[in-house]
Design a protein around this motif. Structure first.
Motif, PDB file in Angstrom:
ATOM      1  N   SER B 308      46.109 -47.000 -69.869  1.00  0.00           N
ATOM      2  CA  SER B 308      47.189 -45.916 -69.969  1.00  0.00           C
ATOM      3  C   SER B 308      46.208 -44.875 -70.333  1.00  0.00           C
ATOM      4  O   SER B 308      45.175 -44.646 -70.521  1.00  0.00           O
ATOM      5  CB  SER B 308      48.001 -46.366 -71.070  1.00  0.00           C
ATOM      6  OG  SER B 308      47.425 -46.232 -72.270  1.00  0.00           O
ATOM      7  N   LYS B 329      38.855 -44.799 -63.342  1.00  0.00           N
ATOM      8  CA  LYS B 329      39.613 -45.960 -63.447  1.00  0.00           C
ATOM      9  C   LYS B 329      38.388 -47.105 -63.074  1.00  0.00           C
ATOM     10  O   LYS B 329      37.803 -47.209 -62.107  1.00  0.00           O
ATOM     11  CB  LYS B 329      40.688 -46.236 -62.358  1.00  0.00           C
ATOM     12  CG  LYS B 329      41.460 -47.561 -62.455  1.00  0.00           C
ATOM     13  CD  LYS B 329      42.444 -47.525 -63.560  1.00  0.00           C
ATOM     14  CE  LYS B 329      43.274 -48.693 -63.441  1.00  0.00           C
ATOM     15  NZ  LYS B 329      42.666 -49.919 -64.619  1.00  0.00           N
ATOM     16  N   ARG B 383      51.170 -31.676 -68.239  1.00  0.00           N
ATOM     17  CA  ARG B 383      50.899 -31.679 -66.943  1.00  0.00           C
ATOM     18  C   ARG B 383      49.796 -32.356 -66.327  1.00  0.00           C
ATOM     19  O   ARG B 383      49.712 -33.002 -65.607  1.00  0.00           O
ATOM     20  CB  ARG B 383      51.300 -30.041 -66.494  1.00  0.00           C
ATOM     21  CG  ARG B 383      51.700 -30.095 -65.076  1.00  0.00           C
ATOM     22  CD  ARG B 383      52.246 -28.663 -64.720  1.00  0.00           C
ATOM     23  NE  ARG B 383      51.477 -27.340 -65.211  1.00  0.00           N
ATOM     24  CZ  ARG B 383      50.522 -27.004 -64.424  1.00  0.00           C
ATOM     25  NH1 ARG B 383      50.356 -27.249 -63.240  1.00  0.00           N
ATOM     26  NH2 ARG B 383      49.886 -26.018 -64.697  1.00  0.00           N
ATOM     27  N   LYS B 385      47.790 -34.060 -67.918  1.00  0.00           N
ATOM     28  CA  LYS B 385      47.790 -35.592 -68.400  1.00  0.00           C
ATOM     29  C   LYS B 385      48.524 -36.545 -67.088  1.00  0.00           C
ATOM     30  O   LYS B 385      48.316 -37.501 -66.813  1.00  0.00           O
ATOM     31  CB  LYS B 385      48.549 -36.019 -69.629  1.00  0.00           C
ATOM     32  CG  LYS B 385      48.458 -37.341 -69.981  1.00  0.00           C
ATOM     33  CD  LYS B 385      48.472 -37.525 -71.389  1.00  0.00           C
ATOM     34  CE  LYS B 385      49.972 -37.091 -72.103  1.00  0.00           C
ATOM     35  NZ  LYS B 385      50.858 -38.157 -71.938  1.00  0.00           N
ATOM     36  N   ALA B 386      49.687 -36.095 -66.787  1.00  0.00           N
ATOM     37  CA  ALA B 386      50.561 -36.755 -65.807  1.00  0.00           C
ATOM     38  C   ALA B 386      49.803 -36.505 -64.448  1.00  0.00           C
ATOM     39  O   ALA B 386      49.838 -37.824 -63.654  1.00  0.00           O
ATOM     40  CB  ALA B 386      52.087 -35.951 -65.476  1.00  0.00           C
ATOM     41  N   ALA B 387      49.156 -35.733 -64.210  1.00  0.00           N
ATOM     42  CA  ALA B 387      48.441 -35.797 -62.947  1.00  0.00           C
ATOM     43  C   ALA B 387      47.264 -36.777 -62.904  1.00  0.00           C
ATOM     44  O   ALA B 387      47.220 -37.455 -61.811  1.00  0.00           O
ATOM     45  CB  ALA B 387      47.783 -34.479 -62.553  1.00  0.00           C
ATOM     46  N   ALA B 389      47.050 -39.527 -64.925  1.00  0.00           N
ATOM     47  CA  ALA B 389      47.806 -40.677 -64.818  1.00  0.00           C
ATOM     48  C   ALA B 389      48.155 -41.315 -63.581  1.00  0.00           C
ATOM     49  O   ALA B 389      47.935 -42.408 -63.222  1.00  0.00           O
ATOM     50  CB  ALA B 389      48.997 -40.685 -66.051  1.00  0.00           C
ATOM     51  N   ARG B 390      48.775 -40.205 -62.984  1.00  0.00           N
ATOM     52  CA  ARG B 390      49.403 -40.649 -61.597  1.00  0.00           C
ATOM     53  C   ARG B 390      48.394 -41.071 -60.497  1.00  0.00           C
ATOM     54  O   ARG B 390      48.122 -41.923 -59.579  1.00  0.00           O
ATOM     55  CB  ARG B 390      50.039 -39.403 -60.953  1.00  0.00           C
ATOM     56  CG  ARG B 390      51.158 -39.978 -59.846  1.00  0.00           C
ATOM     57  CD  ARG B 390      51.846 -38.538 -59.431  1.00  0.00           C
ATOM     58  NE  ARG B 390      52.168 -37.699 -60.502  1.00  0.00           N
ATOM     59  CZ  ARG B 390      51.845 -36.307 -60.398  1.00  0.00           C
ATOM     60  NH1 ARG B 390      51.396 -35.697 -59.420  1.00  0.00           N
ATOM     61  NH2 ARG B 390      52.153 -35.613 -61.436  1.00  0.00           N
ATOM     62  N   GLN B 391      47.139 -40.229 -60.621  1.00  0.00           N
ATOM     63  CA  GLN B 391      46.137 -40.671 -59.677  1.00  0.00           C
ATOM     64  C   GLN B 391      45.391 -41.874 -59.801  1.00  0.00           C
ATOM     65  O   GLN B 391      45.017 -42.473 -59.171  1.00  0.00           O
ATOM     66  CB  GLN B 391      45.016 -39.363 -59.658  1.00  0.00           C
ATOM     67  CG  GLN B 391      43.904 -39.490 -58.578  1.00  0.00           C
ATOM     68  CD  GLN B 391      44.349 -39.538 -57.392  1.00  0.00           C
ATOM     69  OE1 GLN B 391      44.740 -40.790 -56.901  1.00  0.00           O
ATOM     70  NE2 GLN B 391      44.064 -38.456 -56.819  1.00  0.00           N
ATOM     71  N   GLY B 393      46.582 -44.398 -61.432  1.00  0.00           N
ATOM     72  CA  GLY B 393      47.301 -45.558 -61.714  1.00  0.00           C
ATOM     73  C   GLY B 393      47.384 -46.035 -63.032  1.00  0.00           C
ATOM     74  O   GLY B 393      47.643 -47.194 -63.154  1.00  0.00           O
ATOM     75  N   VAL B 395      49.261 -45.838 -67.147  1.00  0.00           N
ATOM     76  CA  VAL B 395      50.451 -45.538 -67.553  1.00  0.00           C
ATOM     77  C   VAL B 395      50.623 -44.241 -68.454  1.00  0.00           C
ATOM     78  O   VAL B 395      49.599 -44.023 -69.197  1.00  0.00           O
ATOM     79  CB  VAL B 395      51.022 -46.574 -68.572  1.00  0.00           C
ATOM     80  CG1 VAL B 395      52.440 -46.363 -69.172  1.00  0.00           C
ATOM     81  CG2 VAL B 395      51.198 -48.141 -67.950  1.00  0.00           C
ATOM     82  N   ASP B 396      51.379 -43.569 -68.298  1.00  0.00           N
ATOM     83  CA  ASP B 396      51.481 -41.938 -69.078  1.00  0.00           C
ATOM     84  C   ASP B 396      52.148 -42.056 -70.390  1.00  0.00           C
ATOM     85  O   ASP B 396      53.596 -42.154 -70.195  1.00  0.00           O
ATOM     86  CB  ASP B 396      51.865 -40.929 -67.739  1.00  0.00           C
ATOM     87  CG  ASP B 396      51.946 -39.553 -68.528  1.00  0.00           C
ATOM     88  OD1 ASP B 396      52.454 -38.593 -68.029  1.00  0.00           O
ATOM     89  OD2 ASP B 396      51.210 -39.328 -69.631  1.00  0.00           O
TER      90      ASP B 396
END
Lengths: 195, 434
Positions: B308, B329, B383, B385-387, B389-391, B393, B395-396
């Motif tokens: 995460s 990752k 913002r 952080k969300a990018a 986390a999304r990339q 994979g 958890v945000d």
């Protein structure tokens, strides 16, 4: 961390816990690994600090009351058996259990025992009665500083008035059950396992 | 002289054998590791190694499961996957639902407080005792399959002879071969970029860099999620950065001091860190000088276990320059890179790293982001952080990584209390109106 888990929990213990609480084998081993991960002191028991380390529990207004439910009167440590016994109250009621032999002892997750768990959250001094004071204290925990004493007092008074049937100005366990007879306790006080 | 005569021929043979194998070994070392590292060339050997290892792990897991079934043992399943089903309903929704169904009164007279309200807090509390989102991020991720490392095995029983032999072989290879090889390499490097590349080889790190066109440029800030000190090595072997961080004691401190001599990094004393303005000033000074290297910052502030991304501290986002987000990752099957600094020290951690199978990770360079109009530092940080986390994979999470060591702030509890109070008082206002 993980490698200790399965070696310390013996098969006989798992069987005993299964009989007492009704959890399945895999649920017990999973909860055991959860227990060991919370047990920072690694001595096989949890203290109140171990529970308070969980952030989501620490921000729950009734967090301290819930933690208290795990510790029997006067004790400061809870072992895995006690941990499971308390968690067993939240096991969902399965259909085949509803028609069980009434002579057998009541399972920990029966409707009545779930209500007893909630009752004990209110009953601070464990005298089997919820007095006006106790109700006020718990209400204060839930609302923080956002409601005045007078308002809270009137809420408490109204609640006791409606629930109290024998006029002793406090709520006994039976009166508690009566007030909540229409609430779907089985669903609201149950936690569903994924396995 | 008698007894010695018997040993002599053997002795000689042994010496010769040792001599030859040493020379061969050394040459292999030179050819396959140091030379390519200097020229940045790679053989496909490491990828092949990786593929073979994966196949072996699958086989090993199969054997364990089969063996367990035969012997009727129950396998321990890692609990980092969710144990319980949590419903994402809010406080209001749930309490209203409980009241609606269970009220003894009719629906018109809205009630202020019901004794059943307690059920919501009760259940949420016990749910968090059984499984919560935060505490499991600070311990190593648990794997479904076994990668032949004792440290990640929970079912260590001698299930089959073949498996045990394989594990034994694994130990021999890792401690007798990979570890000394890597220690030799680790101790012999000198030059900056080349030395990082050798480190990467030394750890048998198989890194895949994606979208290198977005690589951080001078005068910017590079922001990444943090799992271990190896993150630094991984990023630094693909570009030059100026590092920011606390001065540590021990081995880390020595490494940090030597790095400062080679490149202008920004190290802080622990006391200076508390003075946020000082930190911010030093960072912005560095960033304004466009000849200086991009700053590398890990805004989580601590190592998280790579499942995460936790709260980004807003300090680095207040400076106002371009932010280049990077997502890192790790593939946990080959060796867990997470450094639990409250559990092991640096040396212990390095030993574990160097005796794992490999470090496999992916690095994504995300397109640069800047603070938009009307966005404050906290929103900007979320913002970014969300990018990331999304990339990656991951958890945000909104929770602060500082919870690894400290307690949660009381303000969160007060928020919950305020929400509930609104429910009680709100209905009273409606009443007085009607």
């Amino acid at each position: 961390m993980g490698s200790r888990a399965s070696t310390l929990l013996r098969e006989e213990e798992i069987e005993e816990i299964k009989k007492e609480t009704g959890f399945s084998h895999s649920q017990i081993t999973r909860l055991y690994s959860r227990f060991t991960s919370l047990d920072k002191g690694e001595n096989g028991t949890l203290s109140r600090e171990d529970f308070q380390r969980i952030p989501e529990l620490a921000i729950n207004p009734l967090g301290d009351r819930i933690i208290n439910a795990f510790f029997p009167e006067g004790e400061d440590q809870v072992n895995f058996r006690g941990f499971m016994r308390t968690l067993a109250h939240f096991r969902p009621i399965e259909d085949n259990e509803k028609n069980k032999d009434p002579i057998a002892s009541e399972p920990l997750n029966s409707r009545s025992n779930k209500l007893l768990f909630a009752f004990r959250l209110y009953d601070l001094d464990r005298d089997d009665k919820i007095s006006r004071d106790e109700l006020l204290q718990v209400l204060r925990m839930m609302v923080g500083v956002n409601i005045s004493d007078e308002q809270l007092g009137s809420i408490a008074d109204r609640t006791i008035q409606e629930a109290d049937q024998n006029g002793d100005n406090s709520i006994s366990f039976n009166e508690f059950i009566k007030v909540l007879e229409k609430v779907d306790v089985e669903q609201k006080m149950s936690i569903r396992f994924l396995h | 002289m008698g007894p010695f005569l018997d040993f002599n021929p053997f002795d000689n043979l042994l010496c010769i054998l040792l001599g030859i194998s040493f020379t061969v070994w050394f040459t292999l070392l030179l050819v396959f590791i140091i030379v390519p590292a200097i020229f940045g060339v790679s053989f496909g050997i490491r990828r092949l190694y990786m593929k073979t290892l994966l196949k072996i792990f699958e086989w090993a897991t199969h054997r364990i499961e089969r063996g367990a079934k035969d012997n009727n043992h129950l396998l321990y399943k890692p609990y980092s996957n969710a144990i319980i089903a949590k419903e994402p309903t809010s406080l209001e929704e749930e309490i209203n639902e409980i009241r609606r169904r269970g009220s003894n009164r009719d629906l018109d007279s809205a009630s202020e407080f019901e004794m059943s309200d307690i059920f919501y807090f009760c259940r949420r509390g016990v749910e968090s005792i059984m499984d919560d989102e935060v505490t499991k991020r600070f311990s190593a991720e648990e794997l479904e399959s076994w990668n032949l490392l004792t440290r990640s095995n929970y079912n260590f029983q001698h299930i089959s002879l073949r498996l045990t032999v394989l594990w034994g072989l694994g130990v021999v290879i890792r401690y007798g071969f990979l570890l000394p090889l890597r220690m030799k390499n680790f101790l012999s490097e000198q030059v900056h970029l080349m030395c990082y590349r050798i480190c990467v080889r030394a750890l048998t790190a198989i890194i895949t860099y994606h979208d290198s066109e977005n690589k951080p440029k001078n005068g910017g800030i590079c922001v990444a999620n943090h799992t271990s000190p190896i993150d630094v090595i991984i990023l630094a072997s693909d570009g030059c950065y100026a590092m920011v961080g606390q001065i540590h004691g021990g081995l880390m401190g020595v490494i940090q001091k030597s790095m400062v001599k080679a490149c202008p990094h920004i190290w802080f004393e622990r006391s200076e860190v508390k003075d946020r303005h000082l930190v911010a000033k030093r960072l912005s000074d560095h960033v304004e000088d466009t000849t200086k290297l991009p700053i590398l910052i890990f805004p989580e502030g601590t190592c998280i276990n790579n499942t995460s991304v936790m709260m980004f501290k807003k300090g680095s986002f207040e400076i106002g320059s371009t932010v280049y987000p990077v997502a890192i990752k790790y593939d946990p099957r080959f060796g867990d890179a997470f450094w639990n600094s409250s559990q092991f020290g640096m040396v212990n951690y390095l030993l574990r790293m160097m005796s794992s199978w490999a470090i496999v990770c992916s690095v994504w360079y995300l397109p640069p982001m800047t603070r938009e109009e009307g966005e404050d530092a906290v929103q900007f940080a979320s913002r970014v952080k969300a990018a990331i986390a999304r990339q990656g994979g991951l958890v945000d999470l909104l929770w602060d990584g500082g919870l690894k060591r400290g307690k949660v702030k009381d303000t969160f509890k007060e928020e919950q209390q305020k929400l509930y109070s609104k429910m009680l008082v709100g209905t009273q206002e409606d009443r007085s109106r009607s």
